[in-house]
Design a protein around this motif. Structure first.
Motif, PDB file in Angstrom:
ATOM      1  N   GLN A 181      -1.849 -90.763  26.834  1.00 28.17           N
ATOM      2  CA  GLN A 181      -2.289 -89.582  26.090  1.00 28.17           C
ATOM      3  C   GLN A 181      -2.723 -89.946  24.677  1.00 28.17           C
ATOM      4  O   GLN A 181      -3.706 -89.404  24.164  1.00 28.17           O
TER       5      GLN A 181
ATOM      6  N   SER B  48       2.832 -92.430  30.264  1.00 25.77           N
ATOM      7  CA  SER B  48       2.222 -91.111  30.040  1.00 25.77           C
ATOM      8  C   SER B  48       1.938 -90.892  28.565  1.00 25.77           C
ATOM      9  O   SER B  48       0.845 -90.429  28.192  1.00 25.77           O
ATOM     10  N   ARG B  49       2.902 -91.244  27.696  1.00 18.06           N
ATOM     11  CA  ARG B  49       2.699 -91.070  26.258  1.00 18.06           C
ATOM     12  C   ARG B  49       1.592 -91.992  25.748  1.00 18.06           C
ATOM     13  O   ARG B  49       0.718 -91.573  24.976  1.00 18.06           O
TER      14      ARG B  49
ATOM     15  N   SER C 292       2.302 -96.551  37.333  1.00 15.72           N
ATOM     16  CA  SER C 292       1.567 -95.404  36.809  1.00 15.72           C
ATOM     17  C   SER C 292       0.145 -95.803  36.430  1.00 15.72           C
ATOM     18  O   SER C 292      -0.811 -95.058  36.673  1.00 15.72           O
TER      19      SER C 292
ATOM     20  N   SER D 281       7.616 -99.285  36.797  1.00 16.30           N
ATOM     21  CA  SER D 281       7.093 -97.919  36.908  1.00 16.30           C
ATOM     22  C   SER D 281       5.925 -97.711  35.956  1.00 16.30           C
ATOM     23  O   SER D 281       5.011 -96.921  36.240  1.00 16.30           O
TER      24      SER D 281
ATOM     25  N   SER E 236      19.305 -93.812  37.182  1.00 14.34           N
ATOM     26  CA  SER E 236      18.055 -93.302  36.613  1.00 14.34           C
ATOM     27  C   SER E 236      16.883 -94.006  37.260  1.00 14.34           C
ATOM     28  O   SER E 236      16.558 -95.138  36.939  1.00 14.34           O
TER      29      SER E 236
ATOM     30  N   THR F 262      12.326 -93.804  35.292  1.00 11.26           N
ATOM     31  CA  THR F 262      11.795 -92.644  34.580  1.00 11.26           C
ATOM     32  C   THR F 262      11.257 -93.037  33.206  1.00 11.26           C
ATOM     33  O   THR F 262      10.219 -92.538  32.768  1.00 11.26           O
ATOM     34  N   HIS F 263      11.948 -93.927  32.532  1.00  8.22           N
ATOM     35  CA  HIS F 263      11.515 -94.345  31.186  1.00  8.22           C
ATOM     36  C   HIS F 263      10.130 -94.985  31.234  1.00  8.22           C
ATOM     37  O   HIS F 263       9.277 -94.731  30.374  1.00  8.22           O
TER      38      HIS F 263
ATOM     39  N   GLY G  52      14.251 -91.778  39.075  1.00  6.65           N
ATOM     40  CA  GLY G  52      13.234 -90.810  39.429  1.00  6.65           C
ATOM     41  C   GLY G  52      13.374 -90.292  40.851  1.00  6.65           C
ATOM     42  O   GLY G  52      12.710 -89.361  41.266  1.00  6.65           O
TER      43      GLY G  52
ATOM     44  N   VAL H  81       7.724 -94.490  33.435  1.00  3.68           N
ATOM     45  CA  VAL H  81       6.724 -93.457  33.718  1.00  3.68           C
ATOM     46  C   VAL H  81       6.392 -92.670  32.455  1.00  3.68           C
ATOM     47  O   VAL H  81       5.224 -92.411  32.146  1.00  3.68           O
ATOM     48  N   GLU H  82       7.421 -92.291  31.708  1.00  8.04           N
ATOM     49  CA  GLU H  82       7.199 -91.520  30.484  1.00  8.04           C
ATOM     50  C   GLU H  82       6.485 -92.360  29.416  1.00  8.04           C
ATOM     51  O   GLU H  82       5.646 -91.840  28.676  1.00  8.04           O
ATOM     52  N   THR H  83       6.814 -93.650  29.340  1.00  8.44           N
ATOM     53  CA  THR H  83       6.160 -94.521  28.357  1.00  8.44           C
ATOM     54  C   THR H  83       4.666 -94.614  28.625  1.00  8.44           C
ATOM     55  O   THR H  83       3.850 -94.529  27.705  1.00  8.44           O
TER      56      THR H  83
END
Length: 526
Positions: free
Chosen positions: A173, A169-170, A210, A206, A480, A162-163, A482, A165-167
């Motif tokens: 953006q 995404s940020r 992504s 991940s 953790s 999950t970390h 996902g 994927v979020e990294t």
């Protein structure tokens, strides 16, 4: 020009990539009558910097935490200087300035910058290599340096799906990654053939997944060749009590499962602990990333060399199609011999970096070999040995010896390999100059890519581990990843078994065909 966009993500991946680009730099020729057998435009892009100075830099995007770049921002600034904005026009009052301590430039970089023409006879001291940039020899375009924020000491991203994927995404953006760096690199290409990816799976699996998903949404037909560097957690029937170990295994399995759909060809690499211990006859490896990455880079650079030859007919599509002989084998093994010894039986020293085994299966679905610098007697011995393989398709490429720039570690037990760094033959002395001309030493090697039934065993091991974990999962234990629900784990296990089945083919169905042989100038012979 058959351009390739390269991506490196993670510390070990960037160690390997640094050796890779240093080798590419050694192929450059500077004399009017010299021609390189490598087409540099495949991997390098030409442009201008802010001062209208011509540049020739890797077509590369490299991801890592900011703290892992070392002094690269400064050593790279002689070609691309950073523009620093001043706030003096906005504030005239008193200011307090706080600066973070700069990372000292490595001794190798200092000597490299002070040596005429960048020619030197020394290797970096392994004790001085703190970052992958400490032995770097090329300049990078600012778009290549994708620095991610450093993490607090208490946070460990390895195995945290999950970390990652979020990294991504940020970061996507904040930088508009696809519309800025990626698209600008691709717009410079005349005939883009695909993307070559190498990444650490534990911390960047991940994240890279992504990236590949987003890339595929933008360019659905562009192929990718991916080299995932697996974590140090190996699947087995025994389930450790510590959750981080299981998280890494599930993280690796998730990434490999998704690469089955996202990548045209995937070449997994086992943790270096499983293969560096098998090189004691020829190499003195100290267990460092600097040494392990040099060996891995030598094989990955060699096996992908057909994609960069000046007279090559290869593309990433045809390259992968030869290994994926039935459409269900997107995964291959990599390995070889480095260096090749000149006594029989030297092919007993073959090393497989994808499957922790000293031998390669003699029953191959497909195989591609690249030899470097083998003379006629050794080449004949190689031909006799390779004829014993049973495979549906087989191709071999015979190229000049693998170059060893000064950034390459001095870890050879055969001290004569690097004699040209310290001992010069008389013909190498330039009588018109007090400076002595030196040549880049080289070494013989054999590297291979193979699709065999052994690859299926890797997926079986992951599937069995996950099945056992589901059966024995203790109440309250969380992972953790996902997809930490039991249904998600069962689906993952089923998908891994499906991939495994693609390699469980009766070897009696294999048949031999005439091998394609490519000689030293890149032409395919009969």
């Amino acid at each position: 020009m058959r351009e390739i966009l390269y991506l490196q993500a993670g510390t070990f991946a960037n160690y390997v990539g640094t050796h890779f680009w240093n080798t590419q730099e050694s192929y450059f020729t500077y004399g009017e009558d010299e021609n390189s057998f490598v087409c540099h435009d495949v991997s390098f892009r030409e442009g201008l910097n802010a001062k209208a100075k011509a540049t020739y830099c890797p077509r590369l995007m490299m991801f890592d935490r900011k703290g892992n770049y070392g002094a690269l921002a400064r050593t790279n600034s002689s070609l691309f200087s950073e523009e620093i904005s001043s706030s003096s026009d906005l504030w005239t009052g008193p200011t307090a300035e706080y600066k973070q301590r700069q990372v000292a430039t490595s001794p190798y970089q200092t000597k490299l910058a002070s040596t005429p023409d960048g020619i030197e006879e020394f290797s970096p001291n392994p004790k001085d290599v703190r970052y992958w940039s400490d032995f770097n020899r090329v300049f990078y375009h600012p778009r290549s340096l994708c620095m991610l924020p450093d993490l607090p000491d208490w946070q460990d991203p390895e195995g945290d799906w999950t970390h990652g994927v979020e990294t991504f995404s940020r970061y996507n953006q904040e930088t508009d990654l696809m519309e800025s760096s990626v698209r600008l690199f691709l717009e410079e290409c005349n005939s883009f053939q695909g993307m070559q990816v190498m990444n650490d799976t534990a911390a960047f699996g991940s994240f890279t997944r992504s990236f590949l998903t987003t890339f595929r949404d933008e360019l659905s037909t562009a192929p990718s060749l991916v080299v995932p560097l697996l974590s140090d957690a190996a699947p087995s029937q025994r389930i450790p009590t510590k959750a981080p170990y299981t998280s890494k295994i599930i993280n690796d399995a998730l990434y490999l499962r998704d690469l089955h759909e996202l990548s045209l060809l995937t070449v997994p690499i086992q943790t270096s602990k499983t293969w560096t211990s098998m090189t004691g006859k020829s190499l003195n490896l100290d267990g460092s990333l600097y040494h392990a990455s040099a060996l891995l880079s030598a094989h990955t650079e060699s096996v992908t060399l057909p994609l960069r030859l000046t007279s090559s007919r290869e593309s990433m599509d045809t390259f992968a199609a030869q290994l994926n002989w039935n459409g269900a084998n997107q995964f291959s093994q990599i390995g070889g011999i480095f260096p090749v010894a000149f006594q029989e039986p030297f092919f007993e020293d073959i090393l497989d970096l994808s499957i922790p085994s000293r031998h390669i299966s003699m029953n191959c679905f497909a195989r591609k070999d690249v030899t470097r610098g083998l003379d006629t007697p050794i080449l004949q011995a190689y031909n006799d040995w390779s004829s014993s393989f049973q495979s549906t398709t087989f191709a071999s490429v015979h190229m000049p010896a693998y170059p060893l720039p000064s950034s390459f570690p001095d870890f050879f037990k055969n001290e004569s390999i690097l004699e040209s760094r310290n001992k010069l033959p008389p013909r190498e002395v330039d009588r018109n100059s007090p400076r002595v001309l030196r040549v880049t030493p080289s070494v013989t090697s054999l590297s291979f890519l193979a699709s065999t039934s052994e690859t299926g065993k890797l997926f079986a091991a992951y599937a069995k581990y996950i099945e056992t974990y589901v059966e024995r999962r203790k109440s309250g234990e969380q992972v953790s990843m996902g997809a930490d629900e039991l249904d998600g784990l069962r689906e993952l296990s089923n998908d891994l078994w499906t991939i495994h089945d693609g390699y469980s083919i009766d070897t009696d169905e294999l048949y031999s065909v005439e091998a394609d042989v490519v000689d030293g100038d890149g032409d395919i012979g009969e």
